[in-house]
Design an enzyme around this catalytic site. Structure first.
Site, PDB file in Angstrom:
ATOM      1  N   ASP A 116      77.191  96.328  43.817  1.00 54.74           N
ATOM      2  CA  ASP A 116      78.109  97.130  44.628  1.00 54.74           C
ATOM      3  C   ASP A 116      77.447  98.324  45.290  1.00 54.74           C
ATOM      4  OD1 ASP A 116      77.867  97.822  41.899  1.00 54.74           O
ATOM      5  OD2 ASP A 116      79.716  99.000  41.912  1.00 54.74           O
ATOM      6  N   GLU A 183      79.369  97.983  39.044  1.00 53.69           N
ATOM      7  CA  GLU A 183      78.654  98.895  38.142  1.00 53.69           C
ATOM      8  C   GLU A 183      79.043 100.338  38.426  1.00 53.69           C
ATOM      9  OE1 GLU A 183      75.963 101.817  36.834  1.00 53.69           O
ATOM     10  OE2 GLU A 183      76.008 101.227  38.952  1.00 53.69           O
ATOM     11  N   GLU A 184      79.241 100.662  39.698  1.00 55.47           N
ATOM     12  CA  GLU A 184      79.488 102.047  40.076  1.00 55.47           C
ATOM     13  C   GLU A 184      80.821 102.583  39.541  1.00 55.47           C
ATOM     14  OE1 GLU A 184      77.403 103.983  41.176  1.00 55.47           O
ATOM     15  OE2 GLU A 184      75.872 102.801  42.202  1.00 55.47           O
TER      16      GLU A 184
END
Length: 454
Positions: A116, A183-184
């Site tokens: 992402d 992930e962010e």
């Protein structure tokens, strides 16, 4: 580390690919790594919206002979989106990809890359700079950029897969390549695990990942044995008061005053409650209360980030925040506040020390001892940690690869040099060719060491 691997690497297709032709907007399976990187950089997608990215890279694995599964995590994500937002958009989902390549007897090695981008407007000088915009899964429109190096991670991941398959006669075992969404926002690993990553696919003996480093020169590598990154908790405190006219404060219970005292008091959790040898951070990142000069509000909202390594310290900080918030409200005669701790916190990243030592030797053999460094841990967070913190307690390691152009790095170290852009900066512009080469070389060497170790 096996000598034949270092000797054979320089002549591989990966190294030739780094002398890449000019960027093209359209990209095909098997494209040169630099072209692939430029495509990924120019076409970022936000968390839980990585549809095109995952589809493109899944085709890369299929072309290499992997058994590929897409959409892992989708069920969990859609349930969460519906619970949190009350609606599920068609483009929001879990875009996890799992590729399995069985190559005889041996260990199972999982290699992860994250996909992402970030809601950051790009301000680099790259000719292929991102101009993409999108509406996030929470409904916020923004420009998008790969400001955390996930485009480097994915490109290195593809290069590693190509290298390992090209040299499959030199190792044996099971290679599991995964692409992780979100992930962010700290949700991707949890989503993939919840939807069966370790139940429906080969259980890893080892987990590996890399991450770019915005303070190290390209061509170098760093790693941290033990705790490498922190537990990351988001805590919201809703301070409740009794509003009224600013000219008559005695008729009110001012939540801004209560909140201000909470802001100061929670700092003592680090300075007076936590063992000085145990790292801890409590930061109040936002304080919102009231809307007009002469009106005392009914509520104030504090948003905190809480960081730690040890779970015992995490529990101490969170329980302390709740105690202080409630105690301060009681002191001022206010209603009890709400203290909300996000259940989707990011656990601390712990690099297995024995695995770290083994990988460190492999990195030095592949890159040269002068290029590999042991670093100190940081208080950032990474949900790669979840793959090692399951019931199986799988040895895991995340390492850093330098991304800063050498001349830029040297300028930053002189008295008049400008500071280096950090990760998440709109100005983050890695030396991508050198960084990708290092990432592929290091990750391939790590996997080969695990597959061939006696």
């Amino acid at each position: 580390m096996k000598k034949f691997w270092k000797a054979g690497l320089a002549g591989t297709a990966m190294m030739a690919a780094l002398g890449a032709p000019a960027f093209a907007q359209e990209i095909s399976t098997g494209a040169d790594l630099v072209d692939l990187y430029k495509h990924l950089h120019a076409n970022p997608e936000l968390s839980l919206m990585e549809n095109d990215t995952s589809a493109l890279l899944a085709k890369e694995l299929e072309a290499l002979g992997f058994e590929v599964t897409t959409g892992l995590g989708d069920e969990w994500v859609r349930q969460k989106a519906e619970a949190d937002q009350g609606v599920v958009r068609e483009d929001v989902g879990g875009y996890g990809v799992v590729g399995v390549f069985e190559n005889g007897d041996g260990p199972t090695v999982l290699i992860r890359a994250d996909m992402d981008g970030l809601p950051v407007p790009e301000k680099t000088d790259f000719e292929f700079a991102s101009e993409a915009t999108a509406v996030s899964w929470t409904g916020v429109e923004s420009q998008i950029m790969h400001a955390c190096g996930h485009d480097i991670h994915m490109t290195s991941w593809v290069g590693t897969a190509r290298e390992l398959i090209e040299n499959k006669d030199k190792w044996s075992g099971t290679l599991v390549m995964i692409l992780q969404p979100a992930e962010e926002v700290g949700l991707g690993a949890k989503a993939m695990l919840a939807d069966g990553l370790f139940d429906d696919f080969p259980l890893p003996d080892y987990n590996l990942a890399l991450h770019v480093n915005a303070s190290m020169p390209a061509g170098t590598l760093g790693y941290v044995p033990g705790f490498a990154m922190a537990n990351v908790d988001s805590v919201d405190i809703i301070v409740k008061g009794v509003g009224g006219h600013g000219a008559y404060p005695h008729t009110t219970v001012d939540p801004v005053v209560i909140g201000s005292n909470i802001v100061m008091a929670v700092q003592t959790l680090v300075s007076r409650n936590t063992d000085p040898q145990q790292p801890a951070v409590v930061t109040v990142g936002a304080f919102n209360g009231g809307a007009k000069h002469n009106v005392i509000a009914d509520e104030a909202h504090l948003k905190l980030t809480v960081r730690s390594y040890e779970d015992s310290v995490r529990e101490l900080l969170i329980s302390g925040i709740e105690r202080i918030a409630k105690g301060m409200a009681q002191t001022y005669g206010a209603p009890e506040p709400e203290v909300r701790v996000d259940s989707d916190y990011t656990p601390a990243t712990y690099n297995d020390p024995e695995l770290s030592d083994q990988m460190g030797e492999a990195f030095r053999e592949a890159l040269g001892a002068d290029k590999v460094f042991t670093l100190s841990p940081v208080m950032g967070g990474e949900d790669f940690s979840r793959y090692g913190r399951t019931d199986e307690d799988i040895p895991s390691m995340l390492f850093w690869i330098g991304a800063v152009p050498q001349d830029r790095y040297e300028d930053s170290r002189t008295g008049g040099g400008l500071p280096l852009p950090s990760l998440h900066s709109r100005f983050f512009a890695p030396d991508y060719e050198n960084t990708i080469s290092t990432g592929v070389t290091a990750m391939t060497a790590a996997a080969m060491e695990l597959f061939t170790a006696e």
